[in-house]
Design a protein around this motif. Sequence first.
Motif, PDB file in Angstrom:
ATOM      1  N   SER A 191       0.824  -1.214   0.000  1.00  0.00           N
ATOM      2  CA  SER A 191       0.000   0.000   0.000  1.00  0.00           C
ATOM      3  C   SER A 191       0.858   1.263   0.000  1.00  0.00           C
ATOM      4  CB  SER A 191      -0.924   0.017   1.228  1.00  0.00           C
ATOM      5  OG  SER A 191      -1.858  -1.038   1.168  1.00  0.00           O
ATOM      6  N   ILE A 237      -5.777   1.603 -10.137  1.00  0.00           N
ATOM      7  CA  ILE A 237      -6.682   0.448 -10.217  1.00  0.00           C
ATOM      8  C   ILE A 237      -5.925  -0.855  -9.968  1.00  0.00           C
ATOM      9  CG2 ILE A 237      -8.144  -0.883 -11.771  1.00  0.00           C
ATOM     10  CD1 ILE A 237      -8.934   1.791 -13.082  1.00  0.00           C
ATOM     11  N   GLU A 238      -4.755  -1.000 -10.585  1.00  0.00           N
ATOM     12  CA  GLU A 238      -3.980  -2.231 -10.452  1.00  0.00           C
ATOM     13  C   GLU A 238      -3.583  -2.508  -9.008  1.00  0.00           C
ATOM     14  OE1 GLU A 238       0.367  -4.085 -11.861  1.00  0.00           O
ATOM     15  OE2 GLU A 238      -0.372  -2.172 -12.693  1.00  0.00           O
ATOM     16  N   HIS A 239      -3.151  -1.474  -8.302  1.00  0.00           N
ATOM     17  CA  HIS A 239      -2.658  -1.658  -6.941  1.00  0.00           C
ATOM     18  C   HIS A 239      -3.715  -1.335  -5.873  1.00  0.00           C
ATOM     19  CE1 HIS A 239       1.475  -2.424  -8.230  1.00  0.00           C
ATOM     20  NE2 HIS A 239       1.331  -1.431  -9.096  1.00  0.00           N
ATOM     21  N   LYS A 240      -4.933  -1.065  -6.336  1.00  0.00           N
ATOM     22  CA  LYS A 240      -6.035  -0.788  -5.412  1.00  0.00           C
ATOM     23  C   LYS A 240      -5.653   0.289  -4.392  1.00  0.00           C
ATOM     24  CE  LYS A 240      -7.830  -5.494  -5.897  1.00  0.00           C
ATOM     25  NZ  LYS A 240      -8.201  -6.757  -5.214  1.00  0.00           N
ATOM     26  N   LYS A 242      -5.901   3.307  -2.144  1.00  0.00           N
ATOM     27  CA  LYS A 242      -7.074   3.812  -1.442  1.00  0.00           C
ATOM     28  C   LYS A 242      -7.256   5.311  -1.585  1.00  0.00           C
ATOM     29  CE  LYS A 242      -6.564   0.329   2.225  1.00  0.00           C
ATOM     30  NZ  LYS A 242      -6.343   0.145   3.681  1.00  0.00           N
ATOM     31  N   GLY A 267     -13.025   1.864 -11.173  1.00  0.00           N
ATOM     32  CA  GLY A 267     -12.269   1.869  -9.930  1.00  0.00           C
ATOM     33  C   GLY A 267     -12.805   2.887  -8.941  1.00  0.00           C
ATOM     34  N   LYS A 268     -12.175   2.943  -7.795  1.00  0.00           N
ATOM     35  CA  LYS A 268     -12.581   3.888  -6.756  1.00  0.00           C
ATOM     36  C   LYS A 268     -11.358   4.333  -5.972  1.00  0.00           C
ATOM     37  CE  LYS A 268     -15.656   4.379  -2.751  1.00  0.00           C
ATOM     38  NZ  LYS A 268     -16.630   3.685  -1.856  1.00  0.00           N
ATOM     39  N   VAL A 269     -11.224   5.637  -5.779  1.00  0.00           N
ATOM     40  CA  VAL A 269     -10.125   6.183  -4.993  1.00  0.00           C
ATOM     41  C   VAL A 269     -10.600   7.471  -4.329  1.00  0.00           C
ATOM     42  CG1 VAL A 269      -9.125   7.590  -6.851  1.00  0.00           C
ATOM     43  CG2 VAL A 269      -7.656   6.727  -5.017  1.00  0.00           C
TER      44      VAL A 269
END
Length: 310
Positions: A191, A237-240, A242, A267-269
């Motif tokens: 992360s 998106i690939e590494h999610k 936050k 995606g969502k951020v």
Amino acid sequence: MFKKIALGLSVILTFVLLGACQSQSPKDANSTEKPVVTVTTSFLYDMVYQLAGDEVDRQLLIPAGEDPHLYVAKSSDLKKLQEADLVLYHGLHFEGKMVEALEKTGVAVSKDFKESDIGKMEEDGEMVVDPHFWFDIALYKSAVEVASAELQGLLPDKADAIKENTKSYLAELDELDAWNKEQLAVIPENSRYLVTPHDAFNYFARSYGFTLYAPQGVSTDSEVANSDMIETVNLIIEHKIKAIFTESTTNPERMEKLQEAVAAKGGKVEVITGHGKELFSDSLAPEGEDGETYIDMYKHNTELMVTYLK
């Protein structure tokens, strides 16, 4: 880099070099007049206070909270340079085209850096020196030692006190580094992706094991290329990832557009923005606000990252 500030201040400094600037000689020990120290940024303004306290009158060129990339020099800057008994500046081309003039009138606090410790960054397809050294605490300590030596030369009768202040401040910086490591340890390695508007956190990323993405590049007033936007969207998106962060001296709209682009691909951020929820990059906060000192600024940034990335 920093073309607007460079153009205005290079003209001002030309007059200084023609003889307007006072000589930088030590003050008489019996004089009641405080020496004047002019600095280019809020980082150095705080640094001088930590070392010399009220023994000097400090003059600041770029006000705290303003974006150095967009700063336009004022006529009052000439007066500050004329009054200076000592001029301190960052170096590493942070001050743009006025570096040549500052080399003749002042001291770069980065002058003792080893070449191997100085970061590089891409600008317009070329590799250039990364001036944001203050996010590497070891390099910041080296800058403190240079500033301390200059202040001791300016105030020889206060040299012992400045040395003691320097010793205490360097210890505080060591404590800050240890605190950062302890706090950031709660963020999982997968992360540790820091997405910010412009390229200011490479030294931080190098120090604490983060991967940095800054779609806007070096300058805060540049447009984001579509290719850079797409690359950053795919990374998020690939590494999610936050959260992505705004900065106190940049426009949050571009990060909001990045958020929209992520959403368009499913995606969502979260965009971390709003007063008190922005990262400090090229400036400390104005006096009286959270982040007004270097140590408070760094703790603010670390706490913000931990809150939204852990």
